[in-house]
Design an enzyme around this catalytic site. Structure first.
Site, mmCIF file in Angstrom:
data_model
loop_
_atom_site.group_PDB
_atom_site.id
_atom_site.type_symbol
_atom_site.label_atom_id
_atom_site.label_comp_id
_atom_site.label_asym_id
_atom_site.label_seq_id
_atom_site.Cartn_x
_atom_site.Cartn_y
_atom_site.Cartn_z
ATOM 1 N N CYS A 133 -4.044 13.127 -17.152
ATOM 2 C CA CYS A 133 -4.734 14.308 -17.646
ATOM 3 C C CYS A 133 -5.825 14.712 -16.648
ATOM 4 O O CYS A 133 -6.556 13.886 -16.121
ATOM 5 C CB CYS A 133 -5.386 14.134 -18.998
ATOM 6 N N ARG A 138 -2.277 14.710 -11.947
ATOM 7 C CA ARG A 138 -2.720 13.794 -12.999
ATOM 8 C C ARG A 138 -1.887 13.920 -14.280
ATOM 9 O O ARG A 138 -2.039 13.130 -15.205
ATOM 10 C CB ARG A 138 -4.189 14.043 -13.342
ATOM 11 N N TRP A 180 -1.080 14.620 -19.545
ATOM 12 C CA TRP A 180 -0.057 13.594 -19.460
ATOM 13 C C TRP A 180 -0.057 12.957 -20.840
ATOM 14 O O TRP A 180 -1.021 12.308 -21.228
ATOM 15 C CB TRP A 180 -0.409 12.575 -18.379
ATOM 16 N N ASN A 233 -9.620 13.318 -21.445
ATOM 17 C CA ASN A 233 -8.763 12.463 -20.626
ATOM 18 C C ASN A 233 -9.066 11.025 -21.024
ATOM 19 O O ASN A 233 -10.200 10.582 -20.872
ATOM 20 C CB ASN A 233 -9.087 12.716 -19.146
ATOM 21 N N GLY A 234 -8.062 10.340 -21.570
ATOM 22 C CA GLY A 234 -8.286 8.953 -21.982
ATOM 23 C C GLY A 234 -7.602 8.686 -23.304
ATOM 24 O O GLY A 234 -6.734 9.446 -23.732
ATOM 25 N N GLU A 238 8.947 -1.449 -2.167
ATOM 26 C CA GLU A 238 8.317 -0.131 -2.067
ATOM 27 C C GLU A 238 9.373 0.957 -1.835
ATOM 28 O O GLU A 238 9.299 2.035 -2.421
ATOM 29 C CB GLU A 238 7.267 -0.158 -0.942
ATOM 30 N N LYS A 267 9.980 4.047 -4.380
ATOM 31 C CA LYS A 267 9.904 5.459 -3.960
ATOM 32 C C LYS A 267 11.143 6.210 -4.429
ATOM 33 O O LYS A 267 11.057 7.303 -4.958
ATOM 34 C CB LYS A 267 9.819 5.595 -2.428
ATOM 35 N N GLU A 326 11.263 6.625 -8.318
ATOM 36 C CA GLU A 326 10.200 7.517 -8.800
ATOM 37 C C GLU A 326 10.570 8.988 -8.668
ATOM 38 O O GLU A 326 10.326 9.773 -9.561
ATOM 39 C CB GLU A 326 8.928 7.329 -7.953
ATOM 40 N N HIS A 333 22.000 -14.635 -5.557
ATOM 41 C CA HIS A 333 21.741 -15.162 -6.901
ATOM 42 C C HIS A 333 21.822 -14.070 -7.965
ATOM 43 O O HIS A 333 21.130 -14.144 -8.973
ATOM 44 C CB HIS A 333 20.375 -15.853 -6.933
ATOM 45 N N LYS A 352 -0.276 10.457 -11.234
ATOM 46 C CA LYS A 352 -0.791 9.750 -10.076
ATOM 47 C C LYS A 352 -1.902 8.772 -10.445
ATOM 48 O O LYS A 352 -2.053 7.722 -9.845
ATOM 49 C CB LYS A 352 -1.304 10.760 -9.056
#
Ligand code: G6P
Length: 611
Positions: free
Chosen positions: A2, A27, A73, A99-100, A484, A488, A491, A507, A606
């Site tokens: 947010c 955000r 968000w 926001n929260g 990573e 990427k 995402e 394995h 983000k």
């Protein structure tokens, strides 16, 4: 999570707020809304991106020189028009953006329901708006005092801004656990989740601290804590250029940020590494350097890509500084009862400096007496303020939701930390130390070279854009690079991808391999080269399709792989700084070809300020 923006001053508030919301869309982008004060409160809200809200506003009267805006968000309640912020209180006297998460909102809501109030949305934020209004109207107090009294009863995290159509013209803002910056202009004020909506108007800002309430009215700005004690706000001068938050001709922020890495990595070393003189320093560590050097153990806490940088650091610290390292997901660390001994130190890594779980892990470690170091990007954010010492990575604003330049900046700074400890402890020779400084200084040029693979990677992406799964395999410090690379891809392209240590393939993951399956090997010329060559052979024997990141001049893997991406050689310990570049580009191009929104992938944000 947010983004919030507020404005009061002589300008029309709506365009300032909309522009600010667009800057904060990284955000969250589930819905957006705005409340404008022009005699009465006008609230407009829309599911979807800020551009949808903008379309709605085109046919409305948006005049007013004070207002608040929000890009969401979703946490409580699905993303729709009703759950979008701002939320009006029950009697519509005030509007609030948040926001929260208000953790005890259900208890508060039940009390308010018992009093006869009703709620339009499913959000915790609307409950807070009505809770404040209830106190405001029933105790005949000021909005500031009502907010203060309400917040004393609130459990959870918040950055809020409130406007009211009653009483004096004012903005009331408060924070706990979520960021809030106040910009001070000439007769005007801005409030935002970060400085990006503010920088084109003023470079003077105040970072609100936890448990502080700010009131902005005709008298100016006043800040108090939740006990009503007046604070003297410290005015910071922002060192941020407008160009840094614009796309600069690139189609996406992510691509711009990938291509910025030669510069951002050089910036992370500027004034710190001097290979000619053989010196290395990180000014922010000075006060606590002895604690770092004498640490019996280093615990690294982080989330997401920052956690991957932590895994790379584990190799660096153990290799050079010979100190045991444990790398923990912040979200797991904090819910255990971690053992922290007297000589342990904790390093928290975070691009945003706001990740709720990382912050909570820091608080937990602090309560156990640990010394905490931060490695962050956003200057003035919560984590650098909560740690004892640390170093910024100086990557500049990272706006694409998928982290790229922050990762390389973090590894660069963590390498410097490892070398500083090693040099002081005498665990590396002077000649190795100097050789590493030279290698570090050469890294930006090598990244530049790796970026030249762009067209070739675009071509490779065409072949694999419709794959349903990907496997990424690497050994040593290229194993976190594999993680990573896989992160990427998933995402931003929504292709399922997994990273594994190459030897672990036998394995389990080997069962997935068939002629459909692309396997990305990070197979640079290092100490495990022969082993990884065998892994590639194992894959080829099962008809898997191999894309390999290799060191320039490699001939052996070229024979076996379907595609190779050649990167310049560097010291084995620094390889991740270069080997990650083609993987960033691969995920970018595949996502673009699949028509995905690269900078704003679905469901992600983000800055994750909820736990
Ligand atoms: C989110 C972002 C990731 C980031 C992670 C940790 O998930 O989308 O890119 O790696 O949070 O964030 P931090 O700001 O603490 O590095």
């Amino acid at each position: 999570m947010c983004g919030i923006v507020a404005y009061t001053g002589p300008r029309e508030a709506c365009p300032v707020i909309l522009k600010g919301l667009k800057r904060l869309e990284y955000r969250g982008y589930d819905s957006a809304g705005i409340a404008l004060l022009n005699g009465s409160l006008q609230v407009y809200k829309k599911q979807g991106k800020v551009s949808e809200l903008e379309k709605l506003l085109a046919s409305q009267d948006t005049s007013g020189q004070m207002g608040i805006g929000h890009t969401r968000w979703a946490t409580h309640g699905e993303p729709n028009d009703v759950n979008a912020h701002p939320h009006l209180s029950y009697k519509k006297k005030l509007a609030l953006i948040h926001n929260g998460i208000i953790e005890n909102y259900n208890v508060i809501k039940q009390d308010l329901l018992n009093k006869g109030y009703a709620f339009a949305s499913e959000t915790d934020s609307e409950v807070l708006a009505t809770f404040i209004e209830d106190i405001y109207l029933n105790t005949q107090t000021t909005l500031e005092e009502a907010t203060r009294l309400a917040l004393q009863k609130v459990v959870g995290a918040y950055a809020i801004v409130i406007i009211s159509q009653e009483g004096p013209r004012q903005l009331v803002a408060a924070r706990k656990g979520s960021p809030l910056v106040i910009g001070i202009g000439q007769g005007e004020f801005f409030v935002a989740s970060d400085a990006t909506p503010i920088i084109e108007y003023t470079n003077e800002v105040v970072y609100l601290d936890d448990h502080e309430i700010a009131v902005i009215n005709e008298q100016g700005l006043s800040v108090k804590n939740l006990e009503s004690i007046l604070k003297t706000p410290y005015i910071h001068k922002l060192d941020l250029e407008l160009e840094a938050i614009e796309k600069g001709g690139y189609e996406h922020f992510m691509l711009k940020e990938i291509f910025e890495q030669p510069r951002s990595v050089a910036d992370s070393m500027r004034g710190r590494v001097n290979a000619t003189l053989g010196t290395l320093q990180l000014g922010g560590l000075t006060e606590y350097i002895n604690r770092l050097v004498s640490a019996d153990r280093i615990m690294i806490v982080a989330c997401g890509t920052s956690w991957h940088a932590g895994l790379v650091a584990e190799y660096l610290f153990e290799e050079f500084a010979r100190v045991p390292v444990e790398v923990e997901y912040a979200s797991e660390f904090r819910y255990r009862n971690p053992i922290i001994r007297e000589n342990d130190v904790v390093i928290a890594i975070s691009q945003s400096g706001e990740t709720a779980d990382t912050l909570a892990a820091i608080e937990l470690a602090k309560s156990k007496g640990a010394i905490i170091f931060g490695v962050c990007n956003v200057v003035g954010s919560s984590i650098p303020r909560a740690t004892h010492a640390g170093a910024y990575i100086h990557a500049g604003p990272e706006i694409g939701v998928a982290s790229t330049k922050a990762f390389t900046g973090q590894i660069s700074v963590l390498t410097m930390m490892a070398l500083i400890i090693a040099h002081r402890k005498g665990t590396i020779t002077e000649s190795t130390f100097r050789k590493m400084l030279v290698e570090l200084e050469n890294i930006p040029t090598k990244i530049e070279k790796a970026l030249q693979l762009n067209a070739q990677i675009q071509y490779i992406s065409e072949t694999f854009k419709n794959a349903r799964n990907f496997l990424y395999l690497g050994r040593g410090s290229n194993f976190p690079v594999a993680l990573e690379g896989a992160l990427k891809l998933k995402e931003i392209s929504y292709i399922h991808a997994e990273g594994y240590p190459a030897a672990e393939m036998k394995h389990g993951p080997i069962a997935l391999i068939d002629e459909e399956m692309p396997i990305v090997f990070i197979a640079t010329a290092d100490s495990s080269y022969d082993k990884i060559v065998s892994n590639i052979q194992e894959v080829k024997a099962r008809h898997g399709r191999v894309i390999a990141v290799v060191t320039e001049g490699d001939t052996l893997i070229k024979e076996m792989a379907d595609f190779v991406m050649e990167i310049p050689a560097t010291h084995e310990a620094l390889t991740p700084l270069v080997s990650v570049i083609p993987l960033q580009l691969l995920s970018y191009h595949i996502a673009v070809m699949r028509g995905c929104n690269v900078d704003q992938p679905r469901n992600l944000a983000k800055s994750v300020t909820v736990e």
